[in-house]
Every structure is written in C-alpha cells, then in structure tokens.
Scaffold this motif. Structure first.
Motif, PDB file in Angstrom:
ATOM      1  N   ILE A  70      -5.482   4.996   3.700  1.00 52.90           N
ATOM      2  CA  ILE A  70      -4.467   6.058   3.711  1.00 52.90           C
ATOM      3  C   ILE A  70      -4.962   7.248   2.898  1.00 52.90           C
ATOM      4  N   GLN A  71      -5.568   6.954   1.738  1.00 51.39           N
ATOM      5  CA  GLN A  71      -6.000   8.064   0.880  1.00 51.39           C
ATOM      6  C   GLN A  71      -7.220   8.776   1.439  1.00 51.39           C
ATOM      7  N   SER A  72      -7.913   8.156   2.398  1.00 52.14           N
ATOM      8  CA  SER A  72      -9.094   8.811   2.946  1.00 52.14           C
ATOM      9  C   SER A  72      -8.744   9.771   4.088  1.00 52.14           C
ATOM     10  N   ILE A  73      -7.490   9.790   4.513  1.00 47.09           N
ATOM     11  CA  ILE A  73      -7.108  10.711   5.583  1.00 47.09           C
ATOM     12  C   ILE A  73      -6.983  12.111   4.977  1.00 47.09           C
ATOM     13  N   PRO A  74      -7.697  13.099   5.520  1.00 47.04           N
ATOM     14  CA  PRO A  74      -7.639  14.446   4.936  1.00 47.04           C
ATOM     15  C   PRO A  74      -6.212  15.003   4.927  1.00 47.04           C
ATOM     16  N   GLN A  75      -5.860  15.646   3.825  1.00 44.99           N
ATOM     17  CA  GLN A  75      -4.538  16.264   3.681  1.00 44.99           C
ATOM     18  C   GLN A  75      -4.241  17.193   4.854  1.00 44.99           C
TER      19      GLN A  75
ATOM     20  N   VAL B  48      -1.432   8.976  10.532  1.00 40.43           N
ATOM     21  CA  VAL B  48      -2.111   8.292   9.426  1.00 40.43           C
ATOM     22  C   VAL B  48      -2.549   6.877   9.833  1.00 40.43           C
ATOM     23  N   LEU B  49      -1.599   6.033  10.207  1.00 40.47           N
ATOM     24  CA  LEU B  49      -1.944   4.625  10.416  1.00 40.47           C
ATOM     25  C   LEU B  49      -2.972   4.387  11.535  1.00 40.47           C
ATOM     26  N   PRO B  50      -2.870   5.081  12.679  1.00 41.64           N
ATOM     27  CA  PRO B  50      -3.895   4.826  13.700  1.00 41.64           C
ATOM     28  C   PRO B  50      -5.311   5.113  13.189  1.00 41.64           C
ATOM     29  N   GLN B  51      -5.439   6.107  12.318  1.00 47.61           N
ATOM     30  CA  GLN B  51      -6.768   6.397  11.754  1.00 47.61           C
ATOM     31  C   GLN B  51      -7.141   5.374  10.701  1.00 47.61           C
ATOM     32  N   VAL B  52      -6.130   4.958   9.900  1.00 48.39           N
ATOM     33  CA  VAL B  52      -6.393   3.964   8.865  1.00 48.39           C
ATOM     34  C   VAL B  52      -6.917   2.683   9.505  1.00 48.39           C
ATOM     35  N   VAL B  53      -6.268   2.260  10.603  1.00 44.05           N
ATOM     36  CA  VAL B  53      -6.674   1.019  11.257  1.00 44.05           C
ATOM     37  C   VAL B  53      -8.143   1.106  11.689  1.00 44.05           C
TER      38      VAL B  53
ATOM     39  N   ALA C 100       0.838  -1.205   0.000  1.00 43.99           N
ATOM     40  CA  ALA C 100       0.000   0.000   0.000  1.00 43.99           C
ATOM     41  C   ALA C 100       0.867   1.246   0.000  1.00 43.99           C
ATOM     42  N   LEU C 101       1.972   1.214   0.773  1.00 43.61           N
ATOM     43  CA  LEU C 101       2.859   2.380   0.812  1.00 43.61           C
ATOM     44  C   LEU C 101       3.511   2.592  -0.552  1.00 43.61           C
TER      45      LEU C 101
END
Lengths: 257, 233
Positions: B124-129, B150-155, B47-48
C-alpha cells in the motif's frame, strides 16, 4: 463575459507549518478562457492549482466553481464549515486535472484508465463509457492505443491519455499542472498541440507551465506568481511585452533567452 | 545397494495406502485454504490499521503484527486448541471446545495474518501518492480508490512475496497433526503404527509434500510473473 466566472479564487492562502506558500491570491477564470500561470519553482503555482480542486485544503480564502463555494457555505454566525468529502468529490467532477507525472493507473489499459471515473463516479453504462472514452482518445489522437497498458506508451502518449481521462469526466474546466515538465523536449510538442486544440475548442483551462510560447500564444490571460502572490497579470501581450513588475521582467528575460 | 535397503525404500507400502494418505493430503489443503483466507482478510484489516491516519489505529495494527509474527506456529496451534477455549469458557461461564480443524485454521490464519499485514502495508505504501490524487481529482471516493486503484496494484506487487508466504503456510499445515487434524502426517503416523515401516512411509510423505509444493508454487510463480510483466514492462 458571463456574470458568474467558471472559477473564482478569492484571497486564497495556504501554509505548510510555518511556511506560507500562498499569501492571498485572487483571480477569476471566465468560461471558455485559458489562464496560464507562470513563475519560478516554489512560487506556489502548483499548490494554488491543488487548492482549487482541494487536493490541498486552503488555510484561508475560498474557491467558487460556477458560483458555488468549494469550502461550504458561510453560516449565519459567519463561520465557514468544511464540506463533507462527498460534496467535494461531486464538485471535483467539474474540474479535470492533468498532472506533471501523468499518474495513469498502470494496472489498467488505456481505455480502462479513461472509463474508470465515468463508470464509478458518473455511473455510466459500460457501453456509453467506452463510446465516450473513444471520443476522448480521438481528441488526443490516440484512438489506436485503447488496448495498450501505460507501460507500453511514450511519455507524451501517457500525458495525452491523462488528458483524455480528465476530459471523460466532461468537466467544466481543466487544470494542467506542468503537463510537459517531465517530458523530453521532442515529446512536449504533441502534448502542447492537443492543449492548443482544446483551447481553440473553447475549453476553460488553467495551465501551470514553463512553456512560455504556449502561455504567450494560447492563453487569454497570464498570471505571474512570485512568493505566493500574483505579482503581474494581464493579457499575454502586456505581460510578455511590457511587464510592470521588475521581477516578472527578470523572470521572462531568463526564460526567453 | 544392499537388498535390505532397497526393500526398506520400496514405495509399494506407501502406494498401498494411497487413498488414506490422499484424504490426509486433502486435509492439508482444507486447512491451507481456510487459514489462507483468514490470514488474507485479517492481514488486510491489520495493514489498513497500520496505514491509518489516527495513531491509536496504527498502534493497534502494529500490536497485531508484532504479536502474531513473533508467535511460533507450534505454540499458537497448541494454545488456541487447549488454552483459548478454557479462557473463553471462563469468560462466558460455559464449556467450549474447538474442533481440531477450527483451532488449526484460527492459529495458522492469525500467525500468517501478521506476515501478510506487513506485505500488504509495504504494498500500500509503495503506491505513488499521485495515483491517489488522480483518483480524487476525478471525484472518486476513498473506498473506490482503495478497491479500484490501490489494492489491485498491491496484489500484483506483493505476489512474489505472497507466494513464498503461501508456501510457508502450506508447510506449516503439517504441524496440525499435533492436535489430531487428520492430515497427511497424521495418517502416515497412524499407518506407521500399524505397519512398523517408518522409512518408506515418512519418506513417501516427504517426497509427496515436496512434489506438491514444488509444482504448485512453481506454476503460480510463473503465472504471476506473466501477469505482472504486462503492466511493468
């Protein structure tokens, strides 16, 4: 006034492709002073602010923080080398930024948002970071909200937490990017009050805003941007009282109706 | 019901072999946890690559996703167990053999890494810039932003979908009996050959799998929803 301004912007230019957003902007911000930037949407105010802490890389020109160039020193051959990101991150610590959309991290509590950078960036101990965070939250009048998640706060409270988060880095200057533009009118006052208090405490601030009353009463200087250039600048009395530029006059008469 | 049918459905035989069968189920769990770890680590890496700024990395990530997402589990298990050792052996000029367990973990881990890569990428792409900008403005480095913001929100965002994929992966562990990993299905087949009573044995296995997946997935879903509600209230 000190010889070295807290922030000095010299002939800053920024293009996105063919679109020239900033066409050579220069100004100084002295320590303890508040500079408001006003202007129509698309005049380049936000881009200018984002170039100052290098969230956008300027196409040309330079920003000096306490005399130190953000873009790296000029070499003997006259070239300017881009600094490594690590250097830029170190300089960004000195500039707290508050965004229009608050940009709180929703998975952290209020206190978690505020201690994050002091812990990870300044490597403070957790105990010291929490103490500092509590002081910062007290300054924005949210001492009792530390354990809440951002989703439980109102817009005005979220923005005040964002201000506390920026203050916790103990920056040399604060940058505000339209901090009240996404708030309901009844919530803007609580944010503006906090900002006025910061200004009165001698915080160095650059504020991009559509709040003309704030620009007029709380700032030392006002810049009016038009088409990527400073069209008018001066003390608020002058800019609001006798603007020299016709465009500024039109803009203000619309805003102050 | 006829007596023959009742007799045929009598679970006593299944119960008699419970220890053997439980050992088999434990193997399903081993394969599941090992393959899930491989799938998460490799999936995150892919993914990265997929969200990297440089296009050769993006290409590599896309290739990974397309290859493994479109490979049937069954084919992959067989291929990794019987073909991959031959290929590698020829490459280094030495005889190689994978244990069935290792083959099963590699095959299922990589197949599911294709799915997890897409879940991670979407997350990852859904995290706001703006969340990243806020981190940068505080002077945080890119690695700290990835791990702390990023990752804590992605999870949290990907949990519901990830639970579904974990369920699929657990179900897929039942095909590893094909290459003689001694899982529950394998043990049931062995006992069936001795007892010649497929009906209670295979039915017992089916019910066991159903109950385990239903209970575990249900509780994980419940827990993850409670956790997510805290931040997306």
């Amino acid at each position: 006034m000190d010889a070295v301004p807290a922030i000095r912007v010299v002939d800053l230019r920024k293009s996105f492709g063919a679109l020239e957003v900033l066409r050579g902007v220069s100004f100084d911000v002295h320590r303890g002073s508040v500079v408001s930037m006003i202007g129509a949407s698309g005049s380049g105010k936000s881009t200018l602010l984002r170039c100052i802490n290098r969230l956008e890389r300027p196409s040309a020109g330079e920003v000096f923080i306490d005399g130190e160039p953000m873009g790296g020193p000029v070499t003997a051959s006259g070239e300017r080398k881009e600094r490594p990101l690590k250097d830029i991150n170190r300089m960004r610590r000195d500039l707290g930024m508050v965004f229009q959309q608050f940009n709180l991290w929703p998975h952290m509590t209020v206190i978690g948002n505020v201690i994050e950078a002091p812990l990870r960036v300044r490597r403070m101990s957790r105990k010291d970071a929490i103490q500092l965070a509590e002081e910062c939250l007290a300054r924005v009048h949210l001492s009792e909200k530390g354990k809440e998640y951002p989703a439980r706060l109102s817009g005005g409270q979220m923005q005040r937490v964002a201000i506390a988060r920026a203050l916790a880095m103990q920056p040399k200057a604060m940058l505000f990017d339209e901090p009240t533009s996404s708030l309901d009118p009844e919530l803007t006052d609580e944010v503006l009050t906090v900002m006025r208090e910061l200004a009165a405490d001698g915080t160095t601030m650059i504020v991009v805003t559509h709040e003309m009353a704030f620009a007029r009463d709380a700032s030392d200087r006002v810049l009016f941007l038009h088409n990527g250039q400073i069209e008018e600048e001066g003390p608020p009395d002058q800019v609001f009282g006798q603007p020299r530029s016709e465009r500024c006059r039109q803009f203000l008469s619309k805003k102050l109706q | 019901m006829s007596e023959a049918l009742i007799d045929a459905l009598n679970p006593a035989l299944f119960w008699e072999y419970r220890l053997v069968l439980l050992r088999g189920l434990a193997f399903n769990a081993y394969v599941f946890f090992a393959a899930a770890t491989v799938a998460l680590v490799v999936g995150l890496a892919a993914a990265l690559l997929r969200v990297n700024r440089a296009w050769p990395f993006r290409m590599l990530g896309t290739l990974h996703v397309e290859v493994f997402r479109n490979a049937p589990d069954y084919i992959m298990v067989i291929w990794v167990h019987f073909v991959l050792p031959l290929l590698l052996g020829k490459l280094i000029g030495q005889r190689i053999e994978f244990s069935p367990f290792v083959s099963a973990v590699i095959a299922l881990g990589f197949v599911y890494s294709g799915y997890f890569a897409e879940t991670f990428r979407a997350g990852i792409q859904s995290i706001p810039q703006g969340h990243l900008d806020a981190g940068r403005a505080c002077g945080m480095g890119e690695t700290a932003i990835l791990w702390r913001i990023v990752l804590p929100q992605v999870v949290r965002r990907m949990l519901p979908e990830a639970v579904n994929q974990f369920v699929s992966l657990f179900k897929a562990t039942t095909i590893v009996s094909l290459i003689a990993v001694p899982d529950l299905m394998y043990q049931v087949s062995m006992v069936t050959q001795q007892e010649m009573r497929p009906l209670p044995l295979y039915t017992g296995a089916a019910v066991t799998y159903f109950v385990v997946i239903y209970v575990v997935a249900g509780s994980v879903r419940g827990l993850s929803e409670r956790w997510r509600n805290k931040i997306y209230a």
